[in-house]
Design a protein around this motif. Sequence first.
Motif, PDB file in Angstrom:
ATOM      1  N   GLU A   1       0.811  -1.226   0.000  1.00 39.25           N
ATOM      2  CA  GLU A   1       0.000   0.000   0.000  1.00 39.25           C
ATOM      3  C   GLU A   1       0.841   1.272   0.000  1.00 39.25           C
ATOM      4  OE1 GLU A   1      -3.221   0.359  -0.499  1.00 39.25           O
ATOM      5  OE2 GLU A   1      -3.499  -1.803  -0.657  1.00 39.25           O
ATOM      6  N   GLY A   2       2.128   1.172   0.309  1.00 42.57           N
ATOM      7  CA  GLY A   2       3.025   2.314   0.194  1.00 42.57           C
ATOM      8  C   GLY A   2       2.993   3.318   1.328  1.00 42.57           C
ATOM      9  N   TYR A   3       2.500   2.928   2.496  1.00 42.99           N
ATOM     10  CA  TYR A   3       2.482   3.856   3.621  1.00 42.99           C
ATOM     11  C   TYR A   3       3.878   3.963   4.243  1.00 42.99           C
ATOM     12  CZ  TYR A   3      -2.554   4.292   3.579  1.00 42.99           C
ATOM     13  OH  TYR A   3      -3.839   4.584   3.210  1.00 42.99           O
ATOM     14  N   PRO A   4       4.251   5.141   4.690  1.00 37.49           N
ATOM     15  CA  PRO A   4       5.540   5.301   5.371  1.00 37.49           C
ATOM     16  C   PRO A   4       5.539   4.518   6.696  1.00 37.49           C
ATOM     17  CG  PRO A   4       4.525   7.451   4.926  1.00 37.49           C
ATOM     18  CD  PRO A   4       3.539   6.413   4.544  1.00 37.49           C
ATOM     19  N   GLU A   5       6.727   4.158   7.150  1.00 36.00           N
ATOM     20  CA  GLU A   5       6.855   3.364   8.370  1.00 36.00           C
ATOM     21  C   GLU A   5       6.205   4.043   9.571  1.00 36.00           C
ATOM     22  OE1 GLU A   5      11.074   2.893   8.390  1.00 36.00           O
ATOM     23  OE2 GLU A   5      10.985   1.097   7.107  1.00 36.00           O
ATOM     24  N   ARG A   6       6.294   5.350   9.639  1.00 35.59           N
ATOM     25  CA  ARG A   6       5.684   6.102  10.741  1.00 35.59           C
ATOM     26  C   ARG A   6       4.174   5.879  10.765  1.00 35.59           C
ATOM     27  NH1 ARG A   6       3.033  10.705  10.420  1.00 35.59           N
ATOM     28  NH2 ARG A   6       3.800  11.083   8.319  1.00 35.59           N
ATOM     29  N   ASP A   7       3.531   5.934   9.592  1.00 35.57           N
ATOM     30  CA  ASP A   7       2.085   5.739   9.519  1.00 35.57           C
ATOM     31  C   ASP A   7       1.696   4.294   9.822  1.00 35.57           C
ATOM     32  OD1 ASP A   7       1.931   8.390   8.835  1.00 35.57           O
ATOM     33  OD2 ASP A   7       1.514   8.046   6.709  1.00 35.57           O
ATOM     34  N   VAL A   8       2.515   3.349   9.371  1.00 31.87           N
ATOM     35  CA  VAL A   8       2.261   1.940   9.662  1.00 31.87           C
ATOM     36  C   VAL A   8       2.325   1.720  11.173  1.00 31.87           C
ATOM     37  CG1 VAL A   8       3.110  -0.418   9.355  1.00 31.87           C
ATOM     38  CG2 VAL A   8       3.095   1.157   7.410  1.00 31.87           C
ATOM     39  N   ALA A   9       3.327   2.297  11.809  1.00 30.00           N
ATOM     40  CA  ALA A   9       3.478   2.172  13.262  1.00 30.00           C
ATOM     41  C   ALA A   9       2.265   2.747  13.987  1.00 30.00           C
ATOM     42  CB  ALA A   9       4.756   2.873  13.716  1.00 30.00           C
ATOM     43  N   GLN A  10       1.818   3.910  13.542  1.00 26.09           N
ATOM     44  CA  GLN A  10       0.662   4.545  14.172  1.00 26.09           C
ATOM     45  C   GLN A  10      -0.587   3.693  13.991  1.00 26.09           C
ATOM     46  OE1 GLN A  10      -0.187   8.471  12.704  1.00 26.09           O
ATOM     47  NE2 GLN A  10      -1.963   8.733  13.999  1.00 26.09           N
ATOM     48  N   THR A  11      -0.790   3.158  12.791  1.00 23.18           N
ATOM     49  CA  THR A  11      -1.970   2.347  12.505  1.00 23.18           C
ATOM     50  C   THR A  11      -2.001   1.084  13.354  1.00 23.18           C
ATOM     51  OG1 THR A  11      -2.053   3.129  10.227  1.00 23.18           O
ATOM     52  CG2 THR A  11      -3.198   1.076  10.703  1.00 23.18           C
ATOM     53  N   LEU A  12      -0.861   0.417  13.458  1.00 16.44           N
ATOM     54  CA  LEU A  12      -0.794  -0.849  14.185  1.00 16.44           C
ATOM     55  C   LEU A  12      -0.567  -0.666  15.684  1.00 16.44           C
ATOM     56  CD1 LEU A  12       1.305  -2.924  11.627  1.00 16.44           C
ATOM     57  CD2 LEU A  12      -1.184  -2.913  11.941  1.00 16.44           C
ATOM     58  N   GLY A  13      -0.272   0.566  16.093  1.00 11.12           N
ATOM     59  CA  GLY A  13      -0.059   0.836  17.511  1.00 11.12           C
ATOM     60  C   GLY A  13       1.236   0.237  18.047  1.00 11.12           C
ATOM     61  N   ILE A  14       2.274   0.252  17.204  1.00  4.02           N
ATOM     62  CA  ILE A  14       3.576  -0.292  17.598  1.00  4.02           C
ATOM     63  C   ILE A  14       4.656   0.756  17.303  1.00  4.02           C
ATOM     64  CG2 ILE A  14       2.923  -2.702  17.260  1.00  4.02           C
ATOM     65  CD1 ILE A  14       4.245  -2.641  14.511  1.00  4.02           C
ATOM     66  N   PRO A  15       5.828   0.623  17.920  1.00  6.94           N
ATOM     67  CA  PRO A  15       6.908   1.581  17.640  1.00  6.94           C
ATOM     68  C   PRO A  15       7.437   1.450  16.205  1.00  6.94           C
ATOM     69  CG  PRO A  15       7.345   0.346  19.672  1.00  6.94           C
ATOM     70  CD  PRO A  15       6.178  -0.296  19.010  1.00  6.94           C
ATOM     71  N   VAL A  16       8.002   2.526  15.691  1.00 11.42           N
ATOM     72  CA  VAL A  16       8.568   2.523  14.332  1.00 11.42           C
ATOM     73  C   VAL A  16       9.680   1.482  14.230  1.00 11.42           C
ATOM     74  CG1 VAL A  16       9.801   3.910  12.612  1.00 11.42           C
ATOM     75  CG2 VAL A  16       7.942   4.931  13.915  1.00 11.42           C
ATOM     76  N   GLY A  17      10.474   1.327  15.272  1.00 10.65           N
ATOM     77  CA  GLY A  17      11.538   0.322  15.262  1.00 10.65           C
ATOM     78  C   GLY A  17      11.000  -1.087  15.085  1.00 10.65           C
ATOM     79  N   THR A  18       9.837  -1.359  15.663  1.00 11.23           N
ATOM     80  CA  THR A  18       9.210  -2.670  15.504  1.00 11.23           C
ATOM     81  C   THR A  18       8.755  -2.865  14.064  1.00 11.23           C
ATOM     82  OG1 THR A  18       8.492  -2.618  17.802  1.00 11.23           O
ATOM     83  CG2 THR A  18       7.368  -4.179  16.356  1.00 11.23           C
ATOM     84  N   VAL A  19       8.234  -1.813  13.466  1.00 11.21           N
ATOM     85  CA  VAL A  19       7.844  -1.885  12.053  1.00 11.21           C
ATOM     86  C   VAL A  19       9.063  -2.232  11.206  1.00 11.21           C
ATOM     87  CG1 VAL A  19       7.042  -0.542  10.060  1.00 11.21           C
ATOM     88  CG2 VAL A  19       5.883  -0.315  12.263  1.00 11.21           C
ATOM     89  N   LYS A  20      10.167  -1.542  11.453  1.00 12.73           N
ATOM     90  CA  LYS A  20      11.386  -1.783  10.672  1.00 12.73           C
ATOM     91  C   LYS A  20      11.882  -3.211  10.846  1.00 12.73           C
ATOM     92  CE  LYS A  20      12.922   3.007  10.640  1.00 12.73           C
ATOM     93  NZ  LYS A  20      13.974   3.944  10.962  1.00 12.73           N
ATOM     94  N   SER A  21      11.897  -3.707  12.074  1.00  9.99           N
ATOM     95  CA  SER A  21      12.403  -5.065  12.289  1.00  9.99           C
ATOM     96  C   SER A  21      11.465  -6.111  11.695  1.00  9.99           C
ATOM     97  CB  SER A  21      12.650  -5.328  13.776  1.00  9.99           C
ATOM     98  OG  SER A  21      11.454  -5.253  14.514  1.00  9.99           O
ATOM     99  N   ARG A  22      10.149  -5.906  11.821  1.00 14.65           N
ATOM    100  CA  ARG A  22       9.196  -6.848  11.218  1.00 14.65           C
ATOM    101  C   ARG A  22       9.324  -6.846   9.700  1.00 14.65           C
ATOM    102  NH1 ARG A  22       3.523  -6.118  14.606  1.00 14.65           N
ATOM    103  NH2 ARG A  22       4.348  -6.897  16.587  1.00 14.65           N
ATOM    104  N   LEU A  23       9.492  -5.663   9.129  1.00 17.32           N
ATOM    105  CA  LEU A  23       9.641  -5.558   7.681  1.00 17.32           C
ATOM    106  C   LEU A  23      10.920  -6.248   7.226  1.00 17.32           C
ATOM    107  CD1 LEU A  23       8.353  -4.454   5.130  1.00 17.32           C
ATOM    108  CD2 LEU A  23       9.527  -2.293   5.542  1.00 17.32           C
ATOM    109  N   SER A  24      11.991  -6.074   7.957  1.00 19.52           N
ATOM    110  CA  SER A  24      13.249  -6.715   7.606  1.00 19.52           C
ATOM    111  C   SER A  24      13.126  -8.243   7.675  1.00 19.52           C
ATOM    112  CB  SER A  24      14.350  -6.232   8.556  1.00 19.52           C
ATOM    113  OG  SER A  24      15.549  -6.926   8.305  1.00 19.52           O
ATOM    114  N   ARG A  25      12.528  -8.744   8.761  1.00 16.79           N
ATOM    115  CA  ARG A  25      12.333 -10.197   8.889  1.00 16.79           C
ATOM    116  C   ARG A  25      11.431 -10.729   7.786  1.00 16.79           C
ATOM    117  NH1 ARG A  25      11.844  -9.091  14.359  1.00 16.79           N
ATOM    118  NH2 ARG A  25       9.582  -9.228  14.241  1.00 16.79           N
TER     119      ARG A  25
END
Length: 178
Positions: free
Chosen positions: A137-161
């Motif tokens: 969907e192309g959302y920035p990591e900050r927006d993904v974090a806000q939507t899912l209610g998780i920290p941006v670092g968690t978004v980055k690590s989940r995306l990397s995995r």
Amino acid sequence: MGDDEAAAWQRLRAGDESALGDLFDRYESRLFRHATRLLTDREDAKDAVAIAFFELWRKRASVRLVDGSPLPWLLTTVANAARNLERAGRRYRALLAKTPAASASAAPYAHDESGVLAALKQLPAGEQSVVVLSVLEGYPERDVAQTLGIPVGTVKSRLSRAKSRLRDEMTALEASWT
């Protein structure tokens, strides 16, 4: 968020049912495309979209908006509904397989030629949500974090995995083609 979308959202929050129709008209096709990526049955995809809008109405007072838009919340809700529908379908097919009539005809199955959707479905739910929102969907990591209610670092690590798992899965799939 445009003025029309903001006005529709405010009307929806106030309990105006026609505003739900306005938001449905605005987002339905995008949500349906998302649901068809996750589900093999088009009717289940339609159900997932309907469930998302029902939940939007039911939870309108607590929905998290991203840049004033309910779309990321709707995308996540469609993904959750798709997982639930897929699980229910598996249970139903397993039950049907135990009946004597099941051996006479197999259930229809849509095949993913590339294997990408199958690989995406193998990811844990948290990683799958991050991949869908950020990559598909192309959302920035900050927006993904806000939507899912998780920290941006968690978004980055989940995306990397998730990318690593998808890469491994696709490499194994390509090796099986040769």
